[in-house]
Structure formats: C-alpha cells, structure tokens
Design an enzyme around this catalytic site. Structure first.
Site, mmCIF file in Angstrom:
data_model
loop_
_atom_site.group_PDB
_atom_site.id
_atom_site.type_symbol
_atom_site.label_atom_id
_atom_site.label_comp_id
_atom_site.label_asym_id
_atom_site.label_seq_id
_atom_site.Cartn_x
_atom_site.Cartn_y
_atom_site.Cartn_z
ATOM 1 C CB ALA A 125 57.915 20.416 29.325
ATOM 2 C CG HIS A 126 55.776 15.513 29.187
ATOM 3 N ND1 HIS A 126 55.861 15.757 30.566
ATOM 4 C CD2 HIS A 126 54.833 14.950 28.334
ATOM 5 C CE1 HIS A 126 54.046 16.014 29.572
ATOM 6 N NE2 HIS A 126 54.140 16.039 28.936
ATOM 7 C CG ASN A 127 57.065 12.295 25.859
ATOM 8 O OD1 ASN A 127 56.503 12.824 26.790
ATOM 9 N ND2 ASN A 127 57.480 11.695 25.237
ATOM 10 C CB SER A 163 54.334 16.319 23.149
ATOM 11 O OG SER A 163 54.461 15.613 23.590
#
Length: 338
Positions: A240-242, A260
C-alpha cells in the site's frame, strides 16, 4: 541455441570427461534426461540416475567417480549445484538478450533511451520517460509520464508503470505488475459518503529489486513508497501507499502490507501474511506464513499466528490448543465429581 561440452566447460571452468564436441540445446532433471539435454548431479541420493540417464551432458562434482558404466559426458566442477545455477543464469541472459524496436510502439517525442534497448510491440512510452542502457521492455508494457528507469532493467509483458515511478539499476519487473496505482485513500463526509484523497506521490525501486508477477505497489499519498536495494517480492503481493521495505528483505506470495508501515532490512516474510498499517517492523525479522501482524516488531523477532506470537510461544500454545477438547473433558469430569 546449441552448446558443446567444451563450450560449457569453458564457461564453468570445468573438465570434460567424455566427448567435448557433443551438443545440448535444452535442460532437464537427471531422471528425465534425454538426448540433447544437459543436467547435473549434486545430491548423492540421485546418484543412481546418472547410470541410466539419457542426458548428453551431466555436470558433477570433481570428486565424483563412476562405479558403473555411463553414457553421458561429464563436466567436472568444484560445485555442481552452483555451476548449474551459473549456467542457468547465463542461459537466461542469452535467451533474453533481445535488441531492437518492434512495430508498432508509441514513443513520445520527449522520451529517451540508452544503448542496447529492446522495445516490444505495442509498448507505450509517455512524456519525459527516461530509459537507461540495456533496458528490455516486452510487448504491451505501459510506461507513463516522467518515469525513470536505470540500466540493465527488464520489464516483462503487460506490466503497467504509472507516472513518476523511479526504477533503479538491475531490476526485474514481471508480467502483470502495476507500479504506482493510487493508494487506497478515502475519507468520509458528513453524509457518510467516501471522498477520494488525491494520491500525489510516487513509487521508488532502488537497485537489484525483483517484483513478481501480478504484484501491485501503490504510489504514496505524499512522498514515496520505497523498496530499498535488493528487495525480492514474490507473485501477487499488495503493497500500500507510503510503505517502506528495507534492504534485502524477501516476501512470499499473497502477502498484504497496509499503508505507511515500515519494514526493516534482511527480513523474511512468508506467504499470505497480513500486516496492518502505520507500524514499524525491525531488521532481521522472520514471519511465518499466514501470520497476522498488528503491532510493532523488534529486531530479530520470529513470529507466527494471527494475531502473531513469538514463534516459540506459538508452538507451545498450539500443543495446548490442539488438546483443548481433552482438557475440557477432564475439567467436566472433575466438576461432575464435585
């Protein structure tokens, strides 16, 4: 492609015992060897097969001495397994050494590429794309605007590289991979409807990263989703993102990592592991398959279970868990006696 025993011995720095001019054009397991094939013997439990294999050439250790007649030509090396692996790598390099530009492709006028390029049919290069030397882009690959790709990179058929992605040297991106799709970012409004949060970051693969088929790596909301050098991903993984994954960490298929989360270096993560967002996993961590990670993890921890426990504690707990019916029966018996 055909190779003689003499040529193969030259590549492996080995010694030919038999016909140096015999040729092979395919690879086989020793028990399935046939005329024209190359095989190897490294594990002693397979020794019996060397006396009946029909393989034309067999790579063996230097200390191997036949106890019966053999028909296969031997190439003796210091380590048969390592030598066969080296030969597989060489074979792949030769097989995949495609060059040139097929037709049709689309290339923006502002896109550039280096030496020894291969662009397969129906590949797409957007605005300001930068490809380094010895890059192989197989058919039906989409490379969006402002993507940068280093040297000696292979992108296999059907991969999609969204805009702003950065790929370092010596990376391999397999078929069906999607790099840089939007992260899963939505926020509810007063009426309970979900509104999209713009995902404005990118994905960065440092050098020597391998991404398995069907894996998806989302762009960051802000900043970058980063895979550090030497990371190896299996097929069908969701990142997923980050998320940030440290150097030389390996992850098996169907693992999902929420947004994250930071994963350290030299970790080993088994298949179907689920990792929640916004946690930190230390260095040299090992996580067994199908575990669920919902907390920060210290360096060198070994975990199993869902929610995951220390590996030793999990095994001890499992002994009691599988005996629960017997334990409950004994408790019921004691209560009846009272």
């Amino acid at each position: 492609m055909k190779f003689t025993a003499g040529q193969i011995a030259g590549i492996l720095e080995g010694e030919v015992h038999g016909n140096p001019d015999i040729t092979v054009y395919k690879l086989a397991k020793i028990e399935d060897g046939e005329d024209g094939s190359l095989t190897f013997l490294a594990n002693p439990k397979y020794t019996s097969f060397i006396y009946k294999t029909k393989a034309s050439i067999t790579i063996v250790n230097k200390n191997f001495v036949p106890e019966q007649d053999i028909t296969t030509t031997l190439i003796k090396v210091d380590d048969a397994y390592k030598s066969f692996s080296k030969l597989l790598e060489y074979y792949n390099q030769v097989k995949n050494n495609k060059l040139g530009i097929e037709a049709p492709i689309f290339k923006s006028d502002s896109a550039t590429y280096g030496l020894d390029i291969y662009l397969g049919a129906f590949s797409y290069l957007g605005n300001n794309v930068r490809l380094g030397d010895n890059v192989k882009v197989y058919p039906n690959v989409y490379i969006g605007d402002n993507v940068t790709v280093g040297n000696n990179v292979t992108i296999f058929a059907g991969a999609k590289i969204y805009s702003e992605t950065v790929i370092g040297d010596n990376c391999v991106v397999h078929s069906g991979v999607i790099l840089g799709a939007d992260g899963f970012g939505f926020t509810p409004n007063e009426s309970g409807e979900f509104t999209k949060v713009p995902q404005t970051g990118n994905v960065i693969l440092e050098s020597n990263v391998d991404v398995g088929a069907g894996t998806t790596i989302d762009r960051a909301t802000l900043g970058s989703t980063i895979l550090r050098k030497g990371v190896k991903l299996d097929n069908q993984i969701q990142i997923a993102h980050n998320v940030e994954i440290g150097e030389h960490t390996v992850i098996a298929a169907q693992t999902g990592i929420a947004g994250s989360t930071k994963i350290g270096k030299h970790c080993m993560i088994g298949g179907q592991v689920g990792i929640v967002g916004h946690i930190v996993i230390g260095d040299y961590v090992k996580i067994q398959a199908q575990s669920g990670i919902g907390r920060n993890v210290k360096d060198h921890e070994v975990l199993q279970g869902s929610p995951a426990l220390n590996y030793g504690d999990y095994n001890k707990s499992y002994v009691h868990f599988k005996n629960l019916p017997k334990i409950i029966s004994r408790i019921d018996t004691l209560e009846k006696k009272d």
